[in-house]
Design an enzyme around this catalytic site. Structure first.
Site: not given
Length: 433
Positions: A232, A105, A360, A117
């Protein structure tokens, strides 16, 4: 306490190892690009994986010891970055795969991060708030040696949220003895969070759907959509699609689903869910099961739950023109092959849901500057990044007449290999062409 993102994550997963899937996708892309096999060997394994013990004193006075993980895939572009999930089905291989997807990504959107992660094997719904806070603090203490603003930056993921991030940041600051807001992202605004972060992934999903619709000459004001998962990401996607005029006819979650052929009342549904309810309990619609939702004749289908949902069983039923992968790894290789035969336009996960890591990144930059942007600026910058990333992938897809998924991996790997070459990790010219 804020509602955890549980509704997008509890839909039953099918048994496919996501780590094996992503390794095969990388191997195929490296081969198709004619790159040196060394590139595959660098990318196929995380550079560092940590398994930790996460002890928590329960309210009955006994200690329960949970297992946690942190995977750091590759830091060639910058510090690793990625969420932390609390879920009973977390596995080491899942966390490894998710860290690799995070690298992809960031590479597609030209963000100076590698992939990370983390996860803890736990059902957070079985913990009270004090136990959840202690779990959060215990986990961050356990991984403290390998994280930091220039090393690895955690964030929210399944079943975690800004409140959990606040606890984790506070614990890290106590250990270090001073305030370090850039240690993680997705924090509450008051302690260094970014405007637009909560809605970022869903907003990014909708930007890619808009671009795909434009490419396919699909009028969104006359389009229909169905969404699997209403946490979300799913709920924000629904909100923004509704604002664009898309008729959302079905939503499913862990308990079931709701359907209205004339379109669900999304503002009312969002209000209903915001009060602690689940979408499938919404009474102003008919009931629908997950399998039925996949078979609906909609223009846009959005899996926004967890991995392995579009399979050889569900893919043949799909009638959508666009499959937008708001979840990570929702499509199995067998399901992918079927969708290709059906000529369904796929917006792959490593592009579609990259809005979260993008904002982020913006939060991390703001923390470093100690200067914070207005929400419009965040959203405008997010839109610019998502559109540029979509166009990069689409251009490769058109050049090579390939699938969008292949084009996305090609885009990411070429970007990473340029960085490998710049650092001297690979030498042959064929690696960067």
């Amino acid at each position: 306490m804020q509602e955890l993102n549980k509704h997008e994550a509890d839909i039953t997963t099918h048994h496919k190892n996501p780590y094996e899937i992503v390794k095969n996708l990388i191997k195929e892309s490296v081969s198709n690009l004619g790159m040196n096999e060394n590139v595959y060997h660098i990318l196929k394994k995380p550079m560092r994986v940590m398994e930790v013990s996460v002890p928590v004193r329960m309210d009955n006075g006994e200690f329960q010891n949970f297992t946690g993980f942190r995977s750091q895939h590759n830091d060639v572009l910058g510090p690793t970055k990625g969420g932390i999930r609390f879920h009973p089905s977390v596995t080491l291989d899942e966390v490894k795969a998710l860290s690799i997807w995070m690298s992809m990504k960031s590479a597609i959107l030209d963000i100076p991060f590698g992939g990370g992660k983390g996860g803890v094997i736990v059902d957070p719904n079985e913990l009270n708030e004090r136990e959840l806070e202690e779990l959060s603090r215990s986990y961050i203490r356990s991984i403290t040696p390998i994280i930091g603003p220039q090393k690895d930056i955690p964030a929210p993921d399944v079943n975690t949220n800004p409140e959990v991030m606040g606890w984790m940041m506070d614990e890290f600051d106590k250990l270090r003895g001073y305030n370090i807001p850039g240690i993680l992202t997705g924090k509450p605004l008051i302690i260094g969070g970014s405007q637009g972060r909560i809605a970022a992934t869903g907003r990014g999903v909708v930007f890619t759907i808009r671009e795909a619709a434009h490419y396919l000459n699909l009028d969104l004001t006359n389009a229909t959509a169905a969404i699997q998962g209403f946490g979300n990401v799913g709920s924000m996607t629904a909100k923004f699609l509704h604002q664009m005029g898309v008729k959302i006819v079905a939503v499913t979650d862990a308990k079931g689903g709701i359907y209205d052929k004339n379109g669900l009342d999304i503002p009312k549904l969002l209000d209903f869910v915001s009060k602690g309810n689940v979408a499938s309990d919404f009474s102003e619609a008919d009931s629908i099961e997950n399998e039925e939702m996949f078979a609906l004749p909609v223009d846009i289908l959005i899996p926004a739950a967890i991995e392995n949902q579009v399979t050889k069983e569900t893919a043949p039923k799909i009638q959508a023109r666009i499959l937008a992968e708001a979840a990570n790894g929702p499509t199995t290789p067998e399901g992918d092959a079927i969708l290709e035969e059906k000529e369904i336009f796929i917006i792959p996960d490593i592009l579609c849901n990259a809005g979260g890591v993008t904002v982020s990144y913006f939060e991390w930059v703001q923390n470093a500057m100690n200067y914070y942007w207005k929400e419009d600026e965040v959203n405008n910058q997010l839109e610019e990044r998502m559109v540029e990333g979509f166009n990069r992938v689409l251009e490769i897809q058109k050049q090579k007449k390939s699938r969008m998924r292949d084009a996305a991996y090609t885009t990411a790997i070429k970007h990473l290999v340029q960085a490998f070459h710049a650092r001297g990790w690979v030498k042959a010219r064929m690696d960067v062409e």
